[in-house]
Design an enzyme around this catalytic site. Sequence first.
Site, PDB file in Angstrom:
ATOM      1  N   PHE A 239       0.820  -1.219   0.000  1.00  0.00           N
ATOM      2  CA  PHE A 239       0.000   0.000   0.000  1.00  0.00           C
ATOM      3  C   PHE A 239       0.854   1.269   0.000  1.00  0.00           C
ATOM      4  CE2 PHE A 239      -4.101  -1.884   1.950  1.00  0.00           C
ATOM      5  CZ  PHE A 239      -4.818  -1.685   0.778  1.00  0.00           C
ATOM      6  N   GLU A 241       3.511   2.059  -1.699  1.00  0.00           N
ATOM      7  CA  GLU A 241       3.798   2.537  -3.066  1.00  0.00           C
ATOM      8  C   GLU A 241       2.508   2.974  -3.743  1.00  0.00           C
ATOM      9  OE1 GLU A 241       6.607   0.344  -5.465  1.00  0.00           O
ATOM     10  OE2 GLU A 241       8.054   0.311  -3.819  1.00  0.00           O
ATOM     11  N   GLU A 242       1.397   2.313  -3.429  1.00  0.00           N
ATOM     12  CA  GLU A 242       0.101   2.739  -3.990  1.00  0.00           C
ATOM     13  C   GLU A 242      -0.222   4.160  -3.528  1.00  0.00           C
ATOM     14  OE1 GLU A 242      -3.180   0.027  -3.477  1.00  0.00           O
ATOM     15  OE2 GLU A 242      -4.665   1.581  -3.852  1.00  0.00           O
ATOM     16  N   ARG A 243       0.032   4.430  -2.254  1.00  0.00           N
ATOM     17  CA  ARG A 243      -0.317   5.753  -1.709  1.00  0.00           C
ATOM     18  C   ARG A 243       0.622   6.830  -2.232  1.00  0.00           C
ATOM     19  NH1 ARG A 243      -2.077   2.656   3.853  1.00  0.00           N
ATOM     20  NH2 ARG A 243      -4.053   1.959   2.917  1.00  0.00           N
ATOM     21  N   GLY A 246      -0.542   7.585  -5.696  1.00  0.00           N
ATOM     22  CA  GLY A 246      -1.741   8.435  -5.692  1.00  0.00           C
ATOM     23  C   GLY A 246      -1.373   9.900  -5.507  1.00  0.00           C
TER      24      GLY A 246
END
Length: 388
Positions: A239, A241-243, A246
């Site tokens: 998460f 790297e996802e955040r 974003g």
Amino acid sequence: MRFTDEHHQLRKTVREVIEKEINPCYDEWENGDGFPAHQVFGKLGKLGLLGINKPEKFGGMGLDYSYQLVMDEELGAIAGGSIGMAIGVQTSMATPALARWGEEELKAEFLAPAIAGEHVTAIAVSEVSGGSDVAALKTTARKDGGDYVINGSKMWITNASQADWFCLLANTSEGSPHANKSLIIVPAKTKGVTVGAKLDKLGMRASDTCPVYFEDVRVPQRHRIGQEGMGFMLQMMQFQEERLFGAASSLKGMEKVIAATIAYCKDRHTFGQPLIDNQVIHFRFAELQTEIESLRSLVYRAAEEHVAGKDVTMLASMAKLKAGRLVREVSDACLQYWGGMGYMWDNPASRSFRDSRLLSIGGGADEIMLGIICKLMGILPGKRKKTP
Ligand SMILES: Cc1cc2nc3c(=O)[nH]c(=O)nc-3n(C[C@H](O)[C@H](O)[C@H](O)COP(=O)(O)OP(=O)(O)OC[C@H]3O[C@@H](n4cnc5c(N)ncnc54)[C@H](O)[C@@H]3O)c2cc1C
């Protein structure tokens, strides 16, 4: 963050592919059946852009995360949010755990084609019963001989209708919800996998988001990423790297809509003067640009610490929270200055308003980011640090 010539060259490559291959088709894809992921990813894959910080052994560039950050930032130059999001799923949501903790054989089979752009990937965590409380998810993967047998369903899965495989989070045993889950690669063509109809979304309309159903789906246990029971922890790390994606990918989009709105405000006259000459308006743009620069600094700092191998949970959560709120503020302010034109479907501020709303919900809602930050600050009830 000190960018080198290599960073600038990468930025130029991303910009060129967006201008040549994506933006000219964006409206058609958004107003039609969505974007052709295999076609677009194939082109990105040939340029190496789907494996910037992935191992060279599997076709990646083997560069550090600062280069991925440059790409993520540049994706904000796409005419709308959908395609950047779909690319982000491929590079920063469905593959980081596989690249870091997957067995070599699993990486050869699934990571290499994702990096090459031959496979489209999806991350399957959220369920219809709830996306925020990841530990409470219900999908199960029961061991049977050398296989897992998966039952359950996932909701709001980006790229699902075009995906070749899902990075699935499922319960692989009973027991503590933080220690009973595993991440498993599930090929989309496996018997028992059904992708539901595309969901009719407020924004991000060039990308596909669908429910996915798993009924007695059998995959070999070797499709598990990392140790059994570690899935929740691995997903929490994935998460990050996802955040960061974003937050980083929001920056240019905001600047683009501000630039378009400034141009309009210079042209549009009310009460005998251009809109831009109203102090309340030009000051507002200055305020918003200042906020964007502050966010950029936070994102760069988080990226630097990530490159240095530090835990960036706090900074990534802050960046995601701030970005989610700022994109809403920017798109709302810009839409206002376009007046009635801003309320029209094809207006850039209107598209930004629709697309950007997701950032405060997907990948952990604002309140989840606040909870993480509070936990790390030691002020979450029940988790307060003991006072000496
Ligand atoms: C377009 C789109 C694409 C998506 N893509 C994916 C994907 O590819 N893969 C995937 O796995 N998921 C995906 N999601 C799902 C997304 O991650 C979830 O929607 C999100 O995590 C929120 O979960 P939920 O919708 O179940 O909301 P809920 O968990 O039901 O929460 C509802 C709201 O309540 C508030 N809230 C929740 N918990 C708390 C709390 N503790 N304190 C205070 N307020 C709280 C928040 O405001 C939240 O928005 C996508 C969603 C959308 C809309």
